[in-house]
Design a protein around this motif. Structure first.
Motif, PDB file in Angstrom:
ATOM      1  N   GLU A 107       0.814  -1.221   0.000  1.00 11.71           N
ATOM      2  CA  GLU A 107       0.000   0.000   0.000  1.00 11.71           C
ATOM      3  C   GLU A 107       0.846   1.269   0.000  1.00 11.71           C
ATOM      4  OE1 GLU A 107       0.003  -2.413   2.206  1.00 11.71           O
ATOM      5  OE2 GLU A 107      -0.190  -1.711   4.264  1.00 11.71           O
ATOM      6  N   LEU A 108       2.163   1.111   0.076  1.00 15.71           N
ATOM      7  CA  LEU A 108       3.026   2.290   0.073  1.00 15.71           C
ATOM      8  C   LEU A 108       3.647   2.506  -1.303  1.00 15.71           C
ATOM      9  CD1 LEU A 108       4.971   1.954   3.437  1.00 15.71           C
ATOM     10  CD2 LEU A 108       2.889   3.220   2.954  1.00 15.71           C
ATOM     11  N   LEU A 109       3.865   3.769  -1.638  1.00 16.81           N
ATOM     12  CA  LEU A 109       4.549   4.117  -2.867  1.00 16.81           C
ATOM     13  C   LEU A 109       6.005   3.664  -2.752  1.00 16.81           C
ATOM     14  CD1 LEU A 109       3.698   5.795  -5.393  1.00 16.81           C
ATOM     15  CD2 LEU A 109       4.923   7.701  -4.355  1.00 16.81           C
ATOM     16  N   ASP A 110       6.557   3.135  -3.849  1.00 15.25           N
ATOM     17  CA  ASP A 110       7.972   2.760  -3.868  1.00 15.25           C
ATOM     18  C   ASP A 110       8.653   3.619  -4.938  1.00 15.25           C
ATOM     19  OD1 ASP A 110      10.441   1.619  -4.039  1.00 15.25           O
ATOM     20  OD2 ASP A 110       9.747  -0.310  -4.824  1.00 15.25           O
ATOM     21  N   PRO A 111       9.181   4.789  -4.553  1.00 17.14           N
ATOM     22  CA  PRO A 111       9.703   5.735  -5.551  1.00 17.14           C
ATOM     23  C   PRO A 111      10.852   5.147  -6.374  1.00 17.14           C
ATOM     24  CG  PRO A 111       9.710   6.697  -3.325  1.00 17.14           C
ATOM     25  CD  PRO A 111       9.378   5.256  -3.176  1.00 17.14           C
ATOM     26  N   GLN A 112      11.693   4.321  -5.725  1.00 15.35           N
ATOM     27  CA  GLN A 112      12.810   3.685  -6.419  1.00 15.35           C
ATOM     28  C   GLN A 112      12.276   2.739  -7.517  1.00 15.35           C
ATOM     29  OE1 GLN A 112      14.981   1.185  -3.696  1.00 15.35           O
ATOM     30  NE2 GLN A 112      16.913   1.363  -4.795  1.00 15.35           N
ATOM     31  N   GLY A 113      11.233   1.987  -7.163  1.00 14.76           N
ATOM     32  CA  GLY A 113      10.618   1.085  -8.138  1.00 14.76           C
ATOM     33  C   GLY A 113       9.947   1.855  -9.257  1.00 14.76           C
ATOM     34  N   LYS A 114       9.285   2.959  -8.896  1.00 10.45           N
ATOM     35  CA  LYS A 114       8.611   3.790  -9.906  1.00 10.45           C
ATOM     36  C   LYS A 114       9.633   4.337 -10.900  1.00 10.45           C
ATOM     37  CE  LYS A 114       4.337   6.000  -9.871  1.00 10.45           C
ATOM     38  NZ  LYS A 114       3.401   5.030  -9.339  1.00 10.45           N
ATOM     39  N   ALA A 115      10.770   4.802 -10.387  1.00 13.58           N
ATOM     40  CA  ALA A 115      11.821   5.336 -11.260  1.00 13.58           C
ATOM     41  C   ALA A 115      12.344   4.232 -12.189  1.00 13.58           C
ATOM     42  CB  ALA A 115      12.963   5.910 -10.418  1.00 13.58           C
ATOM     43  N   THR A 116      12.479   3.015 -11.636  1.00 14.56           N
ATOM     44  CA  THR A 116      12.970   1.899 -12.450  1.00 14.56           C
ATOM     45  C   THR A 116      11.958   1.536 -13.533  1.00 14.56           C
ATOM     46  OG1 THR A 116      14.172   1.084 -10.528  1.00 14.56           O
ATOM     47  CG2 THR A 116      13.884  -0.450 -12.346  1.00 14.56           C
ATOM     48  N   THR A 117      10.660   1.535 -13.170  1.00 13.51           N
ATOM     49  CA  THR A 117       9.629   1.279 -14.182  1.00 13.51           C
ATOM     50  C   THR A 117       9.753   2.291 -15.314  1.00 13.51           C
ATOM     51  OG1 THR A 117       8.144   0.588 -12.383  1.00 13.51           O
ATOM     52  CG2 THR A 117       7.145   0.932 -14.533  1.00 13.51           C
ATOM     53  N   GLY A 118       9.897   3.571 -14.956  1.00 14.12           N
ATOM     54  CA  GLY A 118      10.028   4.622 -15.967  1.00 14.12           C
ATOM     55  C   GLY A 118      11.253   4.419 -16.839  1.00 14.12           C
ATOM     56  N   ALA A 119      12.368   4.038 -16.214  1.00 13.90           N
ATOM     57  CA  ALA A 119      13.603   3.821 -16.975  1.00 13.90           C
ATOM     58  C   ALA A 119      13.435   2.657 -17.943  1.00 13.90           C
ATOM     59  CB  ALA A 119      14.768   3.555 -16.017  1.00 13.90           C
ATOM     60  N   LEU A 120      12.801   1.562 -17.487  1.00 14.10           N
ATOM     61  CA  LEU A 120      12.595   0.413 -18.371  1.00 14.10           C
ATOM     62  C   LEU A 120      11.743   0.819 -19.573  1.00 14.10           C
ATOM     63  CD1 LEU A 120      12.018  -2.535 -15.863  1.00 14.10           C
ATOM     64  CD2 LEU A 120      14.016  -2.119 -17.302  1.00 14.10           C
ATOM     65  N   HIS A 121      10.720   1.647 -19.316  1.00 14.72           N
ATOM     66  CA  HIS A 121       9.846   2.065 -20.417  1.00 14.72           C
ATOM     67  C   HIS A 121      10.622   2.921 -21.415  1.00 14.72           C
ATOM     68  CE1 HIS A 121       5.704   1.157 -18.412  1.00 14.72           C
ATOM     69  NE2 HIS A 121       6.604   0.236 -18.166  1.00 14.72           N
ATOM     70  N   ARG A 122      11.435   3.841 -20.887  1.00 13.04           N
ATOM     71  CA  ARG A 122      12.234   4.683 -21.786  1.00 13.04           C
ATOM     72  C   ARG A 122      13.216   3.863 -22.608  1.00 13.04           C
ATOM     73  NH1 ARG A 122      12.218   7.837 -17.380  1.00 13.04           N
ATOM     74  NH2 ARG A 122      14.322   7.265 -16.757  1.00 13.04           N
ATOM     75  N   LEU A 123      13.689   2.736 -22.043  1.00 14.66           N
ATOM     76  CA  LEU A 123      14.645   1.871 -22.741  1.00 14.66           C
ATOM     77  C   LEU A 123      13.949   0.893 -23.691  1.00 14.66           C
ATOM     78  CD1 LEU A 123      17.008   1.138 -19.715  1.00 14.66           C
ATOM     79  CD2 LEU A 123      17.612   2.414 -21.773  1.00 14.66           C
ATOM     80  N   GLY A 124      12.620   1.015 -23.795  1.00 15.76           N
ATOM     81  CA  GLY A 124      11.903   0.176 -24.747  1.00 15.76           C
ATOM     82  C   GLY A 124      11.330  -1.103 -24.175  1.00 15.76           C
ATOM     83  N   HIS A 125      11.340  -1.229 -22.826  1.00 12.95           N
ATOM     84  CA  HIS A 125      10.777  -2.429 -22.203  1.00 12.95           C
ATOM     85  C   HIS A 125       9.442  -2.094 -21.562  1.00 12.95           C
ATOM     86  CE1 HIS A 125      14.599  -4.360 -22.961  1.00 12.95           C
ATOM     87  NE2 HIS A 125      15.218  -3.392 -22.332  1.00 12.95           N
ATOM     88  N   GLY A 126       8.508  -1.641 -22.398  1.00 15.01           N
ATOM     89  CA  GLY A 126       7.233  -1.122 -21.903  1.00 15.01           C
ATOM     90  C   GLY A 126       6.310  -2.179 -21.331  1.00 15.01           C
ATOM     91  N   LYS A 127       6.580  -3.459 -21.588  1.00 13.55           N
ATOM     92  CA  LYS A 127       5.674  -4.493 -21.094  1.00 13.55           C
ATOM     93  C   LYS A 127       5.880  -4.787 -19.610  1.00 13.55           C
ATOM     94  CE  LYS A 127       6.861  -7.885 -23.939  1.00 13.55           C
ATOM     95  NZ  LYS A 127       7.959  -7.243 -24.716  1.00 13.55           N
ATOM     96  N   PHE A 128       6.972  -4.276 -19.020  1.00 14.42           N
ATOM     97  CA  PHE A 128       7.204  -4.524 -17.597  1.00 14.42           C
ATOM     98  C   PHE A 128       6.602  -3.393 -16.770  1.00 14.42           C
ATOM     99  CE2 PHE A 128      11.127  -6.594 -19.500  1.00 14.42           C
ATOM    100  CZ  PHE A 128      10.519  -7.828 -19.571  1.00 14.42           C
ATOM    101  N   GLN A 129       5.776  -3.771 -15.803  1.00 12.80           N
ATOM    102  CA  GLN A 129       4.994  -2.801 -15.030  1.00 12.80           C
ATOM    103  C   GLN A 129       5.227  -2.975 -13.534  1.00 12.80           C
ATOM    104  OE1 GLN A 129       3.030  -0.626 -16.485  1.00 12.80           O
ATOM    105  NE2 GLN A 129       2.715  -1.430 -18.562  1.00 12.80           N
ATOM    106  N   ASN A 130       4.896  -1.918 -12.780  1.00 13.31           N
ATOM    107  CA  ASN A 130       4.819  -2.014 -11.315  1.00 13.31           C
ATOM    108  C   ASN A 130       6.075  -2.597 -10.680  1.00 13.31           C
ATOM    109  OD1 ASN A 130       2.037  -1.260 -11.556  1.00 13.31           O
ATOM    110  ND2 ASN A 130       1.574  -3.407 -12.036  1.00 13.31           N
TER     111      ASN A 130
END
Lengths: 89, 89
Positions: free
Chosen positions: A13-36
């Motif tokens: 139930e808590l935000l994980d800012p480190q995980g959120k940043a990693t999700t964003g980085a993966l998407h920018r690198l073209g790995h958009g299918k990986f979430q959360n």
């Protein structure tokens, strides 16, 4: 010597800012299918001697009180030489 | 949605100061039987759609190139919904 692994994750139930940043980085690198993405800790340590019930109780206590912060984290798994051990509720 | 877990640990031949400090703290707290604590990272994320061989290959690539630093860390395990997947050598 038996190896014990304790996995600790930020509470769901808590935000994980480190995980959120990693999700964003993966998407920018073209790995958009990986979430959360959520990032936790993995502790590995060895025990002197056999893993008795008393040692397991001590492992649970250490996992809950020292290796994790119960306010923001959950102990999600404990394994002994690869075999899962019940995590105290 | 399938959940993927990637475990990353500092390489065995490298010193892990964070783990060493934790070992010392456990000993000071009276848990002297626990030795050689090493602390790594656990990444949990979900995937859109089915986990095909192509997705697994992408997970391995992301684990090796983005989630871990190959100079100082090893990807020690990848699991899909709890089932271990072979980690690329």
């Amino acid at each position: 010597m038996p190896t014990i692994v304790v996995d600790v994750m930020p509470k769901a139930e808590l935000l994980d800012p480190q995980g959120k940043a990693t999700t964003g980085a993966l998407h920018r690198l073209g790995h958009g299918k990986f979430q959360n993405v959520r990032i936790g800790k993995r502790f590995e340590f060895t025990v002197d001697g056999e893993v008795t019930d008393a040692v397991l109780a001590e492992v649970r206590k250490v996992a809950d009180e020292t290796l994790s912060n119960a306010v923001i984290e959950d102990v999600v798994s404990i394994t002994v030489d690869g075999a899962p051990v019940e995590v105290a509720a």
